[in-house]
Design a protein around this motif. Structure first.
Motif, PDB file in Angstrom:
ATOM      1  N   GLY A  83       0.770  -1.239  -0.050  1.00  0.00           N
ATOM      2  CA  GLY A  83       0.199  -0.083   0.157  1.00  0.00           C
ATOM      3  C   GLY A  83       0.756   1.232  -0.024  1.00  0.00           C
ATOM      4  N   PHE A  84       2.193   1.209  -0.034  1.00  0.00           N
ATOM      5  CA  PHE A  84       3.089   2.322  -0.033  1.00  0.00           C
ATOM      6  C   PHE A  84       3.363   2.634  -1.300  1.00  0.00           C
ATOM      7  CE2 PHE A  84       3.272   1.119   4.546  1.00  0.00           C
ATOM      8  CZ  PHE A  84       3.053   2.258   5.098  1.00  0.00           C
ATOM      9  N   ASP A  85       3.662   4.040  -1.711  1.00  0.00           N
ATOM     10  CA  ASP A  85       4.257   4.161  -3.049  1.00  0.00           C
ATOM     11  C   ASP A  85       5.641   4.760  -2.848  1.00  0.00           C
ATOM     12  OD1 ASP A  85       1.841   3.953  -4.599  1.00  0.00           O
ATOM     13  OD2 ASP A  85       1.043   5.875  -4.033  1.00  0.00           O
ATOM     14  N   GLY A  86       6.392   4.746  -3.793  1.00  0.00           N
ATOM     15  CA  GLY A  86       7.887   5.313  -3.807  1.00  0.00           C
ATOM     16  C   GLY A  86       7.997   6.577  -3.044  1.00  0.00           C
ATOM     17  N   LYS A  87       6.865   7.473  -3.192  1.00  0.00           N
ATOM     18  CA  LYS A  87       6.919   8.698  -2.751  1.00  0.00           C
ATOM     19  C   LYS A  87       6.862   8.702  -1.045  1.00  0.00           C
ATOM     20  CE  LYS A  87       2.295   9.797  -3.876  1.00  0.00           C
ATOM     21  NZ  LYS A  87       1.729   9.095  -2.725  1.00  0.00           N
ATOM     22  N   ASP A  88       6.242   7.616  -0.624  1.00  0.00           N
ATOM     23  CA  ASP A  88       5.976   7.490   1.035  1.00  0.00           C
ATOM     24  C   ASP A  88       6.997   6.918   1.429  1.00  0.00           C
ATOM     25  OD1 ASP A  88       3.272   8.157   0.003  1.00  0.00           O
ATOM     26  OD2 ASP A  88       2.669   6.003  -0.203  1.00  0.00           O
ATOM     27  N   VAL A  89       8.070   6.379   0.856  1.00  0.00           N
ATOM     28  CA  VAL A  89       9.093   5.891   1.607  1.00  0.00           C
ATOM     29  C   VAL A  89      10.480   6.582   1.500  1.00  0.00           C
ATOM     30  CG1 VAL A  89      10.447   3.793   1.556  1.00  0.00           C
ATOM     31  CG2 VAL A  89       8.243   3.710   0.820  1.00  0.00           C
ATOM     32  N   LEU A 144      11.557  -0.394  -4.739  1.00  0.00           N
ATOM     33  CA  LEU A 144      10.067  -0.791  -4.323  1.00  0.00           C
ATOM     34  C   LEU A 144       9.336  -1.493  -5.289  1.00  0.00           C
ATOM     35  CD1 LEU A 144       8.209  -0.686  -1.872  1.00  0.00           C
ATOM     36  CD2 LEU A 144       7.099   1.381  -2.984  1.00  0.00           C
ATOM     37  N   GLU A 145       8.924  -2.741  -5.203  1.00  0.00           N
ATOM     38  CA  GLU A 145       8.227  -3.441  -6.166  1.00  0.00           C
ATOM     39  C   GLU A 145       7.300  -4.416  -5.773  1.00  0.00           C
ATOM     40  OE1 GLU A 145       9.465  -6.202 -10.162  1.00  0.00           O
ATOM     41  OE2 GLU A 145      10.744  -6.075  -8.683  1.00  0.00           O
ATOM     42  N   HIS A 146       5.940  -4.299  -6.171  1.00  0.00           N
ATOM     43  CA  HIS A 146       4.859  -5.068  -5.690  1.00  0.00           C
ATOM     44  C   HIS A 146       4.824  -4.995  -4.231  1.00  0.00           C
ATOM     45  CE1 HIS A 146       4.432  -6.690  -9.738  1.00  0.00           C
ATOM     46  NE2 HIS A 146       5.747  -7.037  -9.889  1.00  0.00           N
ATOM     47  N   GLY A 147       4.881  -4.152  -3.546  1.00  0.00           N
ATOM     48  CA  GLY A 147       4.589  -3.919  -1.915  1.00  0.00           C
ATOM     49  C   GLY A 147       5.752  -4.294  -1.319  1.00  0.00           C
ATOM     50  N   PHE A 148       6.917  -4.561  -1.960  1.00  0.00           N
ATOM     51  CA  PHE A 148       8.239  -5.061  -1.123  1.00  0.00           C
ATOM     52  C   PHE A 148       9.298  -3.800  -1.402  1.00  0.00           C
ATOM     53  CE2 PHE A 148       5.841  -9.208  -1.259  1.00  0.00           C
ATOM     54  CZ  PHE A 148       6.026  -9.320  -0.001  1.00  0.00           C
ATOM     55  N   LEU A 149      10.111  -3.477  -0.461  1.00  0.00           N
ATOM     56  CA  LEU A 149      11.304  -2.591  -0.620  1.00  0.00           C
ATOM     57  C   LEU A 149      12.311  -3.475  -0.380  1.00  0.00           C
ATOM     58  CD1 LEU A 149      12.755  -0.002  -0.509  1.00  0.00           C
ATOM     59  CD2 LEU A 149      12.458   0.063   1.920  1.00  0.00           C
ATOM     60  N   ASP A 150      13.375  -3.564  -1.463  1.00  0.00           N
ATOM     61  CA  ASP A 150      14.455  -4.260  -1.286  1.00  0.00           C
ATOM     62  C   ASP A 150      15.689  -3.001  -1.255  1.00  0.00           C
ATOM     63  OD1 ASP A 150      13.998  -7.192  -1.738  1.00  0.00           O
ATOM     64  OD2 ASP A 150      12.881  -6.329  -3.795  1.00  0.00           O
ATOM     65  N   VAL A 151      16.592  -3.507  -0.432  1.00  0.00           N
ATOM     66  CA  VAL A 151      17.563  -2.562  -0.033  1.00  0.00           C
ATOM     67  C   VAL A 151      18.795  -3.665   0.011  1.00  0.00           C
ATOM     68  CG1 VAL A 151      18.863  -0.963   1.705  1.00  0.00           C
ATOM     69  CG2 VAL A 151      16.234  -1.006   1.466  1.00  0.00           C
ATOM     70  N   ASP A 152      19.989  -3.060  -0.811  1.00  0.00           N
ATOM     71  CA  ASP A 152      21.221  -3.600  -0.853  1.00  0.00           C
ATOM     72  C   ASP A 152      22.160  -2.844  -0.439  1.00  0.00           C
ATOM     73  OD1 ASP A 152      20.835  -6.341  -2.078  1.00  0.00           O
ATOM     74  OD2 ASP A 152      20.131  -5.177  -3.797  1.00  0.00           O
ATOM     75  N   ALA A 153      22.938  -3.306   0.645  1.00  0.00           N
ATOM     76  CA  ALA A 153      24.007  -2.431   1.073  1.00  0.00           C
ATOM     77  C   ALA A 153      25.356  -3.402   1.158  1.00  0.00           C
ATOM     78  CB  ALA A 153      23.727  -2.148   2.697  1.00  0.00           C
ATOM     79  N   LYS A 154      26.146  -2.730   0.316  1.00  0.00           N
ATOM     80  CA  LYS A 154      27.640  -3.527   0.248  1.00  0.00           C
ATOM     81  C   LYS A 154      28.457  -2.891   1.435  1.00  0.00           C
ATOM     82  CE  LYS A 154      26.560  -4.965  -4.129  1.00  0.00           C
ATOM     83  NZ  LYS A 154      26.480  -6.136  -4.086  1.00  0.00           N
ATOM     84  N   LYS A 155      29.355  -4.181   1.880  1.00  0.00           N
ATOM     85  CA  LYS A 155      30.238  -3.803   3.019  1.00  0.00           C
ATOM     86  C   LYS A 155      31.202  -2.893   2.838  1.00  0.00           C
ATOM     87  CE  LYS A 155      29.136  -8.480   4.827  1.00  0.00           C
ATOM     88  NZ  LYS A 155      29.830  -9.680   5.034  1.00  0.00           N
TER      89      LYS A 155
END
Length: 166
Positions: A83-89, A144-155
């Motif tokens: 239910g969240f849009d990219g502008k909400d995150v 953000l895709e299909h209601g899931f936020l994916d965050v990748d953080a490189k060491k």
């Protein structure tokens, strides 16, 4: 559809914006108050303090399911934000943590007549994810895709050119 999100990058955690620090302090205080209310509400019985704290977090910050995985070169977060849009995150990356804030307000716009029933409400998610190793804040990505936020953080210890440990 994948929606890439801008990541606020703070290379030195001591330089975090006062607004973020104040928000985190305010949230911690409200969680503490709510957890104590839950404790008192069940008669002050000891032994369930963690349960009270976790319930207070869910009550105040929403209940976004999440998963963190670690690989040799970094960390991956997957957070359910239906239910969240990219502008909400908003995603903020610091050397040892990523903060995710999501806010959405439901409004009854363009509806003829009065609303007779609605279970929609405003919602807010605030999650902080800590890492066992420093991350390279310049190489944190979020989508953000299909209601899931994916965050990748490189060491931070991984060389940018080769992808191998320094």
């Amino acid at each position: 559809m994948k929606v890439p999100l801008e990541v606020q990058r703070i290379p030195d955690a001591s330089q975090a914006p006062d607004s973020l620090i104040e928000e985190m302090r305010s949230i911690a205080h409200r969680i503490q108050q709510r957890a104590f209310e839950l404790f008192e509400g069940r008669g002050g019985e000891c032994g369930r303090e963690l349960e009270d704290w976790l319930q207070a977090e869910r009550d105040l910050l929403g209940d976004a399911a999440s998963e963190m995985t670690e690989s040799e070169d970094g960390f991956h977060l997957k957070i359910a934000l239906p239910g969240f849009d990219g502008k909400d995150v908003q995603v903020t990356a610091m050397p040892r943590e990523v903060v995710v804030e999501a806010r959405a307000r439901h409004q009854h716009e363009g509806i003829e007549g009065g609303v007779t029933h609605s279970e929609f409400s405003s919602s807010k998610i605030f999650r902080k994810f800590g890492f066992a190793e420093d991350i390279d804040v310049d190489r944190v990505t979020a989508k953000l895709e299909h209601g899931f936020l994916d965050v990748d953080a490189k060491k931070a210890s991984i060389d940018k050119g080769t992808g191998q440990g320094a």
